[in-house]
Write an enzyme that holds these catalytic residues in place. Structure first.
Site, PDB file in Angstrom:
ATOM      1  NE  ARG A 165     -26.902  -5.849-115.986  1.00 40.28           N
ATOM      2  CZ  ARG A 165     -27.987  -6.394-115.883  1.00 40.28           C
ATOM      3  NH1 ARG A 165     -28.915  -6.282-116.563  1.00 40.28           N
ATOM      4  NH2 ARG A 165     -28.134  -7.279-114.818  1.00 40.28           N
ATOM      5  CE  LYS A 210     -13.115  12.851-116.701  1.00 42.39           C
ATOM      6  NZ  LYS A 210     -12.257  13.994-115.649  1.00 42.39           N
ATOM      7  CD  GLU A 263     -13.898  24.613-117.526  1.00 39.76           C
ATOM      8  OE1 GLU A 263     -13.128  24.268-118.286  1.00 39.76           O
ATOM      9  OE2 GLU A 263     -14.273  24.495-116.510  1.00 39.76           O
ATOM     10  CE  LYS A 268     -13.830  17.087-122.350  1.00 40.95           C
ATOM     11  NZ  LYS A 268     -14.638  17.231-121.165  1.00 40.95           N
ATOM     12  CD  GLU A 273      -8.922  12.588-115.880  1.00 42.89           C
ATOM     13  OE1 GLU A 273     -10.050  12.972-116.305  1.00 42.89           O
ATOM     14  OE2 GLU A 273      -8.573  12.915-114.842  1.00 42.89           O
ATOM     15  NE  ARG A 312     -11.760  13.234-120.497  1.00 42.79           N
ATOM     16  CZ  ARG A 312     -12.895  12.811-120.809  1.00 42.79           C
ATOM     17  NH1 ARG A 312     -12.958  11.723-121.273  1.00 42.79           N
ATOM     18  NH2 ARG A 312     -13.997  13.209-120.501  1.00 42.79           N
ATOM     19  CG  ASN A 370      -8.076  17.236-114.583  1.00 41.91           C
ATOM     20  OD1 ASN A 370      -9.475  17.442-115.213  1.00 41.91           O
ATOM     21  ND2 ASN A 370      -7.743  16.061-114.365  1.00 41.91           N
ATOM     22  CG  HIS A 411      -9.939  21.335-113.064  1.00 49.67           C
ATOM     23  ND1 HIS A 411      -9.907  22.201-114.017  1.00 49.67           N
ATOM     24  CD2 HIS A 411     -11.435  20.772-113.057  1.00 49.67           C
ATOM     25  CE1 HIS A 411     -10.932  22.230-114.948  1.00 49.67           C
ATOM     26  NE2 HIS A 411     -11.997  21.528-114.312  1.00 49.67           N
ATOM     27  CG  HIS A 468     -11.544  20.349-107.992  1.00 47.62           C
ATOM     28  ND1 HIS A 468     -11.127  19.048-108.545  1.00 47.62           N
ATOM     29  CD2 HIS A 468     -12.478  20.634-108.783  1.00 47.62           C
ATOM     30  CE1 HIS A 468     -11.837  18.718-109.363  1.00 47.62           C
ATOM     31  NE2 HIS A 468     -12.766  19.633-109.577  1.00 47.62           N
ATOM     32  CG  HIS A 503     -16.712  23.510-112.208  1.00 49.30           C
ATOM     33  ND1 HIS A 503     -16.111  22.838-111.209  1.00 49.30           N
ATOM     34  CD2 HIS A 503     -16.195  23.463-113.319  1.00 49.30           C
ATOM     35  CE1 HIS A 503     -15.205  22.047-111.881  1.00 49.30           C
ATOM     36  NE2 HIS A 503     -15.275  22.639-113.423  1.00 49.30           N
TER      37      HIS A 503
HETATM   38  N1  LIG Z   1     -18.471  15.648-117.420  1.00 46.12           N
HETATM   39  C1  LIG Z   1     -17.550  16.691-117.715  1.00 46.12           C
HETATM   40  O1  LIG Z   1     -16.524  16.207-118.410  1.00 46.12           O
HETATM   41  C2  LIG Z   1     -17.439  17.891-116.798  1.00 46.12           C
HETATM   42  C3  LIG Z   1     -16.442  18.933-117.433  1.00 46.12           C
HETATM   43  C4  LIG Z   1     -16.740  20.118-116.692  1.00 46.12           C
HETATM   44  C5  LIG Z   1     -17.729  20.480-115.570  1.00 46.12           C
HETATM   45  N2  LIG Z   1     -18.528  19.358-115.464  1.00 46.12           N
HETATM   46  C6  LIG Z   1     -19.518  19.448-114.267  1.00 46.12           C
HETATM   47  O2  LIG Z   1     -20.574  20.509-114.749  1.00 46.12           O
HETATM   48  C7  LIG Z   1     -20.959  21.150-113.741  1.00 46.12           C
HETATM   49  C8  LIG Z   1     -21.295  22.671-114.016  1.00 46.12           C
HETATM   50  O3  LIG Z   1     -21.869  22.876-115.109  1.00 46.12           O
HETATM   51  P1  LIG Z   1     -22.631  24.096-115.436  1.00 46.12           P
HETATM   52  O4  LIG Z   1     -21.747  25.537-114.980  1.00 46.12           O
HETATM   53  O5  LIG Z   1     -23.377  24.364-116.771  1.00 46.12           O
HETATM   54  O6  LIG Z   1     -24.002  24.153-114.222  1.00 46.12           O
HETATM   55  P2  LIG Z   1     -25.487  23.893-114.137  1.00 46.12           P
HETATM   56  O7  LIG Z   1     -25.829  23.029-114.966  1.00 46.12           O
HETATM   57  O8  LIG Z   1     -25.791  24.237-112.790  1.00 46.12           O
HETATM   58  O9  LIG Z   1     -25.722  25.203-114.947  1.00 46.12           O
HETATM   59  C9  LIG Z   1     -25.598  26.574-114.289  1.00 46.12           C
HETATM   60  C10 LIG Z   1     -26.988  27.321-113.914  1.00 46.12           C
HETATM   61  O10 LIG Z   1     -27.437  28.037-115.024  1.00 46.12           O
HETATM   62  C11 LIG Z   1     -28.786  27.551-114.993  1.00 46.12           C
HETATM   63  N3  LIG Z   1     -29.027  27.405-116.630  1.00 46.12           N
HETATM   64  C12 LIG Z   1     -28.436  26.398-117.556  1.00 46.12           C
HETATM   65  N4  LIG Z   1     -28.609  26.697-118.865  1.00 46.12           N
HETATM   66  C13 LIG Z   1     -29.352  28.031-118.817  1.00 46.12           C
HETATM   67  C14 LIG Z   1     -30.084  28.786-119.884  1.00 46.12           C
HETATM   68  N5  LIG Z   1     -29.639  28.421-121.109  1.00 46.12           N
HETATM   69  N6  LIG Z   1     -30.698  29.765-119.601  1.00 46.12           N
HETATM   70  C15 LIG Z   1     -30.873  30.335-118.113  1.00 46.12           C
HETATM   71  N7  LIG Z   1     -30.440  29.214-117.069  1.00 46.12           N
HETATM   72  C16 LIG Z   1     -29.493  28.243-117.411  1.00 46.12           C
HETATM   73  C17 LIG Z   1     -28.828  26.211-114.440  1.00 46.12           C
HETATM   74  O11 LIG Z   1     -30.266  25.965-114.025  1.00 46.12           O
HETATM   75  C18 LIG Z   1     -27.939  26.584-113.449  1.00 46.12           C
HETATM   76  O12 LIG Z   1     -28.573  27.346-112.273  1.00 46.12           O
HETATM   77  C19 LIG Z   1     -20.180  20.651-112.380  1.00 46.12           C
HETATM   78  O13 LIG Z   1     -21.376  19.733-112.067  1.00 46.12           O
HETATM   79  C20 LIG Z   1     -19.413  19.931-113.137  1.00 46.12           C
HETATM   80  O14 LIG Z   1     -18.715  19.279-112.216  1.00 46.12           O
HETATM   81  C21 LIG Z   1     -18.533  18.129-116.066  1.00 46.12           C
END
Ligand SMILES: NC(=O)c1ccc[n+]([C@@H]2O[C@H](COP(=O)([O-])OP(=O)(O)OC[C@H]3O[C@@H](n4cnc5c(N)ncnc54)[C@H](O)[C@@H]3O)[C@@H](O)[C@H]2O)c1
Length: 371
Positions: A121, A143, A185, A233, A243, A247, A251, A254, A258, A271
């Site tokens: 939990r 999130k 971003e 942020k 949200e 918030r 998006n 997005h 999306h 993404h």
């Molecule tokens: N929670 C939120 O508010 C929020 C906001 C935006 C996006 N997201 C989510 O985030 C995700 C995308 O995140 P991302 O772009 O970081 O993707 P990711 O975590 O898949 O990382 C991208 C790639 O880079 C590699 N990588 C990461 N750090 C590295 C480093 N320092 N050196 C070498 N390789 C490295 C990873 O292994 C992966 O292959 C999506 O799932 C999206 O839905 C969440």
């Protein structure tokens, strides 16, 4: 090293930004958590660089860490992966006083955060983002989620970390395409909130670095831009953690983004790339709706084009994108909602724009007229 304090209804917590942080992560975390057992969650690309260094630093500070390395990627942001992590946490004897550390990008952060929110939990959780996208966006605001076969991020919670520690040196190993997805971003914050940030990024874009990036890791301004994004942020999340209204402006890009990701089966765009295309499309829609001037639209488009998002996917049908767009709508009170810029640094929510404009933008995008 910079420290930014964030405050939401749920919790106040610090975000540390700096260089060389991985090797002192144990002492930073020890200011917030007692010596305890920890499960460090990482992925196959990140762990070889930073996994052991992170564990050693945690041990030096008196923590008892173990490391679980997942394959990574969207497929791993699943209930199946969460279940593997619950099992490992139970095997390691993690109790309510233990903690979970997410060492990686947004996928690792969202998944590890979801596990932290639900294991026993809820146990304390630390975000150690290693992608630019995670540093400026996903690690901030609480999130956490996993994907469901019927859609992304559908199973989740709002669960804030104890702290966030971003080491900019980790960006040295990040592939350029991933770095650019993170820059998209950053640009988003400029468009939705901060014209000065937009203009600063615009000024960098005029002089690309040797690697072809307009804001490279060794640029001292990168830290300032990330800090600005975290502050923006933080402000937004502080006013609307769950949200309900404000918030939603995060998006921006997005709705179309999306739809592009879903229509292409989540394999073609990163993404951040899909969001970059989505922002260009949203700006174009805003011009068609006469709420944004064309000069501002072109500035948004020019800056995002510098990130070289992939070209429209050959063979992807217009109707598939439109369908994906309206599928998303079903989750949100039946209306197609867009966040649209009205000037640089300002956006507004726009409900149910005429479908002929929405679809015209998709057609222009597909004909390669926008990017
Ligand atoms: N929670 C939120 O508010 C929020 C906001 C935006 C996006 N997201 C989510 O985030 C995700 C995308 O995140 P991302 O772009 O970081 O993707 P990711 O975590 O898949 O990382 C991208 C790639 O880079 C590699 N990588 C990461 N750090 C590295 C480093 N320092 N050196 C070498 N390789 C490295 C990873 O292994 C992966 O292959 C999506 O799932 C999206 O839905 C969440």
């Amino acid at each position: 090293m910079l420290k930014i304090n964030l405050k939401t209804e749920q919790k106040a917590y610090p975000v540390y930004l700096g260089r060389g942080m991985i090797d002192k992560i144990g002492s930073v975390i020890s200011e917030y958590l007692p010596a305890c057992s920890m499960l460090v969650i990482s992925d196959r690309n990140v762990s070889p660089y930073y996994g052991n260094r992170c564990l050693e630093s945690l041990r030096r500070a008196g923590f008892k860490p173990s490391l679980e390395v997942l394959a990574g990627g969207e497929k791993d942001k699943s209930l199946t992966a969460a279940s593997v992590l619950y099992t490992r946490a139970l095997q390691e004897g993690l109790d309510r006083h233990s903690a979970i550390v997410a060492l990686g990008g947004g996928v690792t952060g969202d998944l590890a955060g979801f596990v932290a929110a639900t294991y026993l939990r809820g146990v304390p959780f630390v975000q150690v983002p290693t992608t630019l996208l995670a540093m400026v966006d996903s690690s901030i605001g609480g999130k956490v989620a996993v994907n469901h076969p019927l859609g992304k991020n559908l199973i989740g919670a709002f669960y804030q970390p104890e702290l966030v520690v971003s080491d900019l040196d980790t960006l040295n190993t990040l592939p350029i395409r991933e770095f650019n997805a993170g820059l998209a971003e950053l640009i988003k914050y400029g468009v939705i909130w901060d014209k000065k940030l937009f203009e600063r990024l615009e000024s960098f874009s005029k002089k690309a670095s040797s690697r072809g990036l307009f804001l490279d890791v060794d640029n001292p301004w990168l830290l300032k831009c990330i800090a600005r994004a975290v502050l923006i942020k933080g402000k937004i999340v502080c006013r609307d953690e769950r949200e309900k209204n404000l918030r939603r402006i995060l998006n921006f890009g997005h709705t179309y983004g999306h739809a592009l990701e879903a229509a292409s089966g989540y394999t073609y765009y990163l993404h951040g790339e899909a969001v970059a295309c989505g922002m260009v499309m949203a700006a174009r829609l805003a011009v068609l709706l006469k709420i944004l001037d064309q000069a501002s639209e072109l500035r948004i488009r020019d800056l995002l084009t510098q990130l070289k998002p992939p070209p429209p996917l050959q063979g992807l049908k217009r109707d598939t994108i439109v369908e994906a767009l309206y599928f998303d709508k079903k989750k949100e009170s039946g209306e197609l909602n867009f966040v649209l810029p009205t000037t640089l640094g300002r956006v507004e929510m726009y409900q149910a724009p005429p479908s002929r404009f929405v679809e015209q933008v998709i057609e222009e995008y597909q004909r390669g007229e926008l990017l």
